[in-house]
Design an enzyme around this catalytic site. Structure first.
Site, PDB file in Angstrom:
ATOM      1  N   THR A  23       0.818  -1.218   0.000  1.00  0.00           N
ATOM      2  CA  THR A  23       0.000   0.000   0.000  1.00  0.00           C
ATOM      3  C   THR A  23       0.854   1.271   0.000  1.00  0.00           C
ATOM      4  OG1 THR A  23      -0.081  -0.160   2.404  1.00  0.00           O
ATOM      5  CG2 THR A  23      -1.969  -1.055   1.194  1.00  0.00           C
ATOM      6  N   CYS A 140      17.838   5.014  -3.617  1.00  0.00           N
ATOM      7  CA  CYS A 140      17.408   5.560  -4.910  1.00  0.00           C
ATOM      8  C   CYS A 140      18.320   6.655  -5.469  1.00  0.00           C
ATOM      9  CB  CYS A 140      15.975   6.054  -4.822  1.00  0.00           C
ATOM     10  SG  CYS A 140      15.607   6.910  -3.295  1.00  0.00           S
ATOM     11  N   HIS A 254      14.618  11.852  -8.720  1.00  0.00           N
ATOM     12  CA  HIS A 254      15.788  12.357  -7.989  1.00  0.00           C
ATOM     13  C   HIS A 254      16.834  12.815  -9.009  1.00  0.00           C
ATOM     14  CE1 HIS A 254      14.102  11.051  -4.341  1.00  0.00           C
ATOM     15  NE2 HIS A 254      14.871  10.038  -4.025  1.00  0.00           N
ATOM     16  N   ASN A 327      12.723   7.997  -8.965  1.00  0.00           N
ATOM     17  CA  ASN A 327      13.163   7.334  -7.726  1.00  0.00           C
ATOM     18  C   ASN A 327      12.287   6.155  -7.342  1.00  0.00           C
ATOM     19  OD1 ASN A 327      11.434   9.781  -7.290  1.00  0.00           O
ATOM     20  ND2 ASN A 327      11.266   8.932  -5.226  1.00  0.00           N
TER      21      ASN A 327
HETATM   22  P1  A2P Z   1       0.376   0.437   5.882  1.00  0.00           P
HETATM   23  O1  A2P Z   1      -0.211   1.123   4.658  1.00  0.00           O
HETATM   24  O2  A2P Z   1      -0.533  -0.611   6.414  1.00  0.00           O
HETATM   25  O3  A2P Z   1       0.890   1.392   6.916  1.00  0.00           O
HETATM   26  P2  A2P Z   1       5.307   4.468   2.521  1.00  0.00           P
HETATM   27  O4  A2P Z   1       6.804   4.302   2.464  1.00  0.00           O
HETATM   28  O5  A2P Z   1       4.747   5.009   1.260  1.00  0.00           O
HETATM   29  O6  A2P Z   1       4.898   5.245   3.720  1.00  0.00           O
HETATM   30  O7  A2P Z   1       4.684   3.000   2.688  1.00  0.00           O
HETATM   31  C1  A2P Z   1       5.126   2.087   3.648  1.00  0.00           C
HETATM   32  C2  A2P Z   1       4.482   0.741   3.377  1.00  0.00           C
HETATM   33  O8  A2P Z   1       5.030  -0.212   4.313  1.00  0.00           O
HETATM   34  C3  A2P Z   1       2.984   0.701   3.598  1.00  0.00           C
HETATM   35  O9  A2P Z   1       2.427  -0.252   2.706  1.00  0.00           O
HETATM   36  C4  A2P Z   1       2.877   0.227   5.027  1.00  0.00           C
HETATM   37  O10 A2P Z   1       1.651  -0.398   5.333  1.00  0.00           O
HETATM   38  C5  A2P Z   1       3.979  -0.809   5.050  1.00  0.00           C
HETATM   39  N1  A2P Z   1       4.485  -1.118   6.392  1.00  0.00           N
HETATM   40  C6  A2P Z   1       4.953  -0.257   7.335  1.00  0.00           C
HETATM   41  N2  A2P Z   1       5.347  -0.928   8.432  1.00  0.00           N
HETATM   42  C7  A2P Z   1       5.162  -2.254   8.184  1.00  0.00           C
HETATM   43  C8  A2P Z   1       5.381  -3.454   8.910  1.00  0.00           C
HETATM   44  N3  A2P Z   1       5.879  -3.430  10.150  1.00  0.00           N
HETATM   45  N4  A2P Z   1       5.037  -4.632   8.335  1.00  0.00           N
HETATM   46  C9  A2P Z   1       4.553  -4.670   7.073  1.00  0.00           C
HETATM   47  N5  A2P Z   1       4.321  -3.559   6.325  1.00  0.00           N
HETATM   48  C10 A2P Z   1       4.613  -2.366   6.868  1.00  0.00           C
END
Ligand code: A2P
Length: 349
Positions: A23, A140, A254, A327
């Protein structure tokens, strides 16, 4: 689920794939790049935290429900892509390894581990041969620079590199992109800008000479990553690299200015010809037709241009150039998928 892609006719492995961080900013682009490259996938699991569990994401015309990341969800995978947080990489990496699966990790948790290859396939794909269940992809900002340096190495060996970066906010994830958007909207409507949550200062109409935290030397972690990762990927452990990483109010792409000193005199024409032959690079030798971050967005090329001999380096041994790449794609998702393609091609899953 039969998400079969483009390698079917070659009778290659069609892996089960899990994406941790599906996500997030990179996760979303990862799915689009997989569609565009027709990356072969048998079964796809989209994983994140409990916050996103139940969310639906479209992939190749089907709707897939996001699940909370768990060992059970990873157990059937042949390849796990992880672009989440360092904590998530550290938690799930050993589990993925013990399941006999390969994790391709976008984070910095394992990049400098001696038993983890750090790979840009066009540069050091051979390093995949010694993977032990985890492969890291570089930061990146490192990826576009090493791609250019690698091509130039066929002309002369870099002996000193300095760089300044101009980094888009999506490099800090979806929350940072939202922060820039909100600040731009507030400025447009004359409202007061809310106290920044992601960056230390306002990013709209500003530039911040800080990407990540500072260490005791005064460099930021991002700048230290550029040094260490460049050395590891180019197999030049002593290469002096000094970077200044700067966050700018762009969304995607970037950019970097790179100064390279070589071991012997170079001619720009020789560098142009080496860079023209490098897969993944688009070169402009006309100073006026440089690429900008906006032009790099949505494709997988690293654009290089604005080449000049560096008069501060004697004997015409120095060059200065501009480079820019998306990036989220070559800096993250595309590089990860290229690694998976290479693992399949080399029968290394
Ligand atoms: P979630 O959407 O449930 O918070 P970004 O870098 O764009 O902020 O996205 C970070 C991604 O990593 C998101 O999909 C987030 O899920 C997921 N995420 C963050 N922490 C964890 C974790 N501990 N385990 C699995 N996925 C994670």
């Amino acid at each position: 689920m039969g998400f079969v892609g483009g390698f079917e006719s070659k009778e290659q492995v069609i892996p089960n794939v899990a994406v941790i961080g599906a996500t997030g900013a990179v996760g979303e682009v990862f799915l689009r790049v997989a569609e565009q490259r027709e990356f072969p996938i048998q079964e796809l699991k989209l994983l994140a935290t409990s916050r996103s569990a139940g969310k639906k994401i479209r992939f190749r015309g089907a709707e897939i429900t996001v699940e909370e990341t768990s060992a059970a969800a990873l157990a059937t995978s042949d390849i796990v892509f992880c672009s989440a947080t360092s904590e998530a990489s550290k938690k799930w990496g050993p589990i993925v390894r013990s399941l006999g699966t390969v994790m391709i990790d976008d984070g910095s948790a394992y990049r400098m581990d001696t038993n983890v290859p750090l790979v840009v396939p066009e540069v050091n794909g051979d390093d995949l041969e010694w993977h032990e269940g985890i492969v890291s992809i570089p930061n990146c900002t490192t990826t576009p620079m090493v791609l250019a340096l690698h091509a130039m190495k066929s002309v002369a060996t870099p002996v000193r590199v300095t760089a300044a970066t101009y980094q888009a906010v999506t490099g800090s994830g979806t929350a940072a992109a939202a922060e820039l958007r909100e600040q731009i909207e507030a400025l447009g409507s004359g409202e007061k800008i809310a106290v920044p949550k992601i960056y230390s200062r306002q990013i709209a109409m500003n530039v911040l000479p800080q990407v990540d935290d500072f260490d005791e030397s005064g460099y930021t972690i991002e700048e230290i990553k550029m040094r260490n990762e460049t050395r590891k990927i180019l197999h030049q452990p002593g290469l002096p690299v000094a970077a200044t990483c700067v966050r700018v109010p762009t969304m995607v792409g970037h950019a970097e200015v790179v100064h390279v000193e070589f071991d012997h005199t170079i001619e720009l024409e020789a560098l142009y010809s080496a860079l023209s032959e490098q897969t993944g690079i688009s070169i402009s030798t006309n100073p006026e037709s440089y690429a900008t971050p906006l032009e790099s967005e949505g494709n997988d090329l690293t654009y290089v241009g604005r080449f000049r001999l560096d008069p501060t380096v004697p004997e015409n041994r120095g060059v200065v150039f501009w480079c820019v790449s998306d990036n989220l794609r070559k800096g993250a998702a595309t590089n990860a998928i290229q690694i998976a393609e290479e693992l399949i091609e080399r029968d290394l899953l």
